[in-house]
Design a protein around this motif. Structure first.
Motif, short mmCIF file in Angstrom:
data_model
loop_
_atom_site.label_atom_id
_atom_site.label_comp_id
_atom_site.label_asym_id
_atom_site.label_seq_id
_atom_site.Cartn_x
_atom_site.Cartn_y
_atom_site.Cartn_z
N SER A 10 47.23 65.55 65.20
CA SER A 10 45.91 66.17 65.31
C SER A 10 45.13 66.19 64.00
CB SER A 10 46.03 67.60 65.84
OG SER A 10 46.81 68.40 64.97
N SER A 11 45.80 65.90 62.88
CA SER A 11 45.12 65.90 61.58
C SER A 11 45.94 65.11 60.59
CB SER A 11 44.90 67.34 61.07
OG SER A 11 46.15 67.96 60.79
N GLY A 12 45.41 64.95 59.38
CA GLY A 12 46.17 64.34 58.30
C GLY A 12 46.65 62.93 58.60
N ILE A 13 47.89 62.65 58.21
CA ILE A 13 48.45 61.31 58.36
C ILE A 13 48.53 60.90 59.82
CG2 ILE A 13 50.54 59.93 58.01
CD1 ILE A 13 51.03 61.72 55.48
N GLY A 14 48.93 61.81 60.69
CA GLY A 14 49.03 61.49 62.11
C GLY A 14 47.71 61.07 62.71
N PHE A 15 46.65 61.77 62.36
CA PHE A 15 45.32 61.42 62.87
C PHE A 15 44.87 60.06 62.33
CE2 PHE A 15 40.70 61.31 62.43
CZ PHE A 15 40.30 61.57 63.74
N GLU A 16 45.08 59.82 61.04
CA GLU A 16 44.70 58.53 60.46
C GLU A 16 45.48 57.40 61.11
OE1 GLU A 16 42.30 57.94 58.45
OE2 GLU A 16 41.79 59.99 57.84
N ARG A 37 41.33 67.16 65.84
CA ARG A 37 40.31 66.11 65.75
C ARG A 37 40.53 64.98 66.74
NH1 ARG A 37 39.99 63.75 60.00
NH2 ARG A 37 38.19 62.72 60.95
N LEU A 38 41.57 65.05 67.54
CA LEU A 38 41.89 63.94 68.43
C LEU A 38 40.78 63.67 69.45
CD1 LEU A 38 45.66 64.67 69.01
CD2 LEU A 38 44.69 62.74 67.76
N GLY A 39 39.97 64.68 69.74
CA GLY A 39 38.85 64.47 70.64
C GLY A 39 37.83 63.47 70.11
N GLU A 40 37.90 63.17 68.81
CA GLU A 40 36.99 62.19 68.21
C GLU A 40 37.40 60.76 68.53
OE1 GLU A 40 36.81 62.84 64.01
OE2 GLU A 40 36.74 65.03 64.21
N LEU A 41 38.60 60.56 69.06
CA LEU A 41 39.14 59.21 69.26
C LEU A 41 39.11 58.83 70.73
CD1 LEU A 41 42.25 59.40 66.89
CD2 LEU A 41 39.96 58.56 66.36
N PRO A 42 38.19 57.98 71.15
CA PRO A 42 38.15 57.52 72.54
C PRO A 42 39.42 56.75 72.89
CG PRO A 42 36.12 56.95 71.39
CD PRO A 42 37.10 57.40 70.35
N GLY A 43 40.00 57.07 74.03
CA GLY A 43 41.17 56.36 74.49
C GLY A 43 42.50 56.96 74.09
N PRO A 190 52.28 59.14 37.54
CA PRO A 190 51.94 58.02 36.66
C PRO A 190 50.67 57.28 37.09
CG PRO A 190 54.30 58.07 36.99
CD PRO A 190 53.71 59.12 37.90
N LEU A 191 50.38 57.22 38.38
CA LEU A 191 49.17 56.55 38.85
C LEU A 191 47.93 57.44 38.79
CD1 LEU A 191 50.40 54.37 41.86
CD2 LEU A 191 50.17 53.78 39.43
N LYS A 192 48.11 58.67 38.31
CA LYS A 192 47.01 59.60 38.02
C LYS A 192 46.13 59.90 39.23
CE LYS A 192 48.49 59.82 33.86
NZ LYS A 192 49.33 60.99 33.49
N ARG A 193 46.75 60.05 40.37
CA ARG A 193 46.05 60.52 41.57
C ARG A 193 47.08 61.02 42.56
NH1 ARG A 193 45.95 56.96 46.02
NH2 ARG A 193 46.62 54.81 45.61
N VAL A 194 46.61 61.69 43.59
CA VAL A 194 47.50 62.13 44.67
C VAL A 194 47.44 61.10 45.79
CG1 VAL A 194 47.26 64.55 44.08
CG2 VAL A 194 45.72 63.53 45.76
N GLY A 195 48.33 61.23 46.74
CA GLY A 195 48.39 60.29 47.85
C GLY A 195 47.20 60.44 48.79
N ASP A 196 46.93 59.36 49.50
CA ASP A 196 45.82 59.32 50.46
C ASP A 196 46.40 59.12 51.86
OD1 ASP A 196 42.85 58.87 51.09
OD2 ASP A 196 43.79 57.07 51.89
N ALA A 197 45.97 59.96 52.81
CA ALA A 197 46.53 59.90 54.16
C ALA A 197 46.30 58.56 54.83
CB ALA A 197 45.94 61.03 55.01
#
Length: 232
Positions: A10-16, A37-43, A190-197
Motif C-alpha cells: 500500500s505504500s513505500g517499496i511495495g507500492f513502487e 495508495r493502491l487506489g491510484e493504480l488501475p488494474g 559512502p554514497l552520501k544519500r539514503v536509499g530510494d524506494a
C-alpha cells in the motif's frame, strides 16, 4: 504474463513495485492491512490481509509466479529498554508473517514453471549497529530462512532477499522528517544519500525476472556502501 502477489503493497517499496510491474503488463495482486495508495493504480487487485494474524487467509491465483513480502518495522531502542514482547513483535511482522505467507502460497508457486520469492533484510544483520537488536534479530532469521528455503525449493522456486539500509519510505519518515536529518543520514553512507524506494522496486523487478534466473539463496545488499566501504 507473470502473476505476482505483493504482501504489504500500500505504500513505500511495495507500492513502487506494484506500479513497476503493472506498467510492464504483469498481473499484480496486493495483500495488506489498508488499501492506501493502491487506489491510484488501475488494474491492481487488492485484498485486506494482516500477516501477523495466524488465521489470516490469502486469496491466491491458481498459479503464482512471484511472491514478495514487504512488511517491516523500524523500532530502534537500547537493548535494556527492549522487552520480550518487543522482540516477539519484531518476529511476528518480519519473520513469522513471512513464514505463514510462504506456507500458504507454496502450492500455487509450485505450479509455476519458474517461481520466485523475495524477502527483505537489513544491513544491520551483517554490520553491527547500536539500538538495532530487535530488528537485526528478526531479519537475521529472514536471512537464514532465505538460504534454507532456496536449498529446499530448488530447482523449482528461487528464493532471495535484499538487505537494505535506510530507505526513503513512509516507514522511515520519522528518521527523515527534516533536511538536517536527511543530511545526517546521507552522510553515514559512502554514497552520501539514503536509499530510494523506486530503485529498490526496480531491483526486485529484475530479481524476479528471467535475467536473474541463475540467482538463488542470495542476500543482496543495497546499502549505499555502508557495510563494506570505509572512505579515508
Amino acid at each position: 504474463m507473470q502473476s505476482t502477489i505483493i504482501i504489504g503493497g500500500s505504500s513505500g517499496i511495495g507500492f513502487e513495485l506494484a506500479s513497476e510491474l503493472l506498467a510492464s503488463g504483469n498481473q499484480v495482486s496486493t495483500a495488506c492491512r489498508e488499501e492506501g495508495r493502491l487506489g491510484e493504480l488501475p488494474g491492481i487487485e487488492y485484498q485486506a490481509f494482516d500477516a501477523t494474524q495466524p488465521d489470516a487467509e490469502l486469496s491466491l491465483p491458481e498459479t503464482l509466479d512471484s511472491l514478495i513480502y514487504c512488511p517491516g518495522t523500524i523500532q530502534l531502542k537500547p537493548f535494556h529498554r527492549l522487552s520480550v514482547e518487543d522482540f516477539q513483535g519484531e518476529l511476528e511482522v518480519n519473520f513469522l508473517g513471512a513464514v505463514r505467507v510462504i506456507q500458504q502460497a507454496l502450492p500455487t508457486l509450485k505450479k509455476s514453471e519458474s517461481a520466485s520469492i523475495v524477502l527483505f533484510s537489513t544491513v544491520a544483520v551483517q554490520t553491527g549497529l547500536p539500538f538495532h537488536a530487535g530488528i537485526a534479530s528478526a531479519k537475521g532469521a529472514i536471512e537464514g530462512l532465505t538460504r534454507s528455503l532456496a536449498a529446499e525449493f530448488a530447482p523449482k522456486i528461487r528464493v532471495n532477499a535484499l538487505a537494505l539500509s535506510l530507505t526513503d519510505t513512509p516507514l522511515a519518515s520519522s528518521f527523515l522528517s527534516t533536511d538536517e536529518r536527511v543530511k545526517a543520514s546521507a552522510e553515514r553512507h559512502p554514497l552520501k544519500r539514503v536509499g530510494d524506494a523506486a530503485e529498490v522496486a526496480r531491483t526486485v523487478k529484475w530479481l524476479i525476472g528471467p535475467d536473474a534466473g541463475f540467482i538463488s539463496g542470495q542476500v543482496i545488499t543495497m546499502d549505499g556502501g555502508l557495510s563494506s566501504l570505509k572512505l579515508l
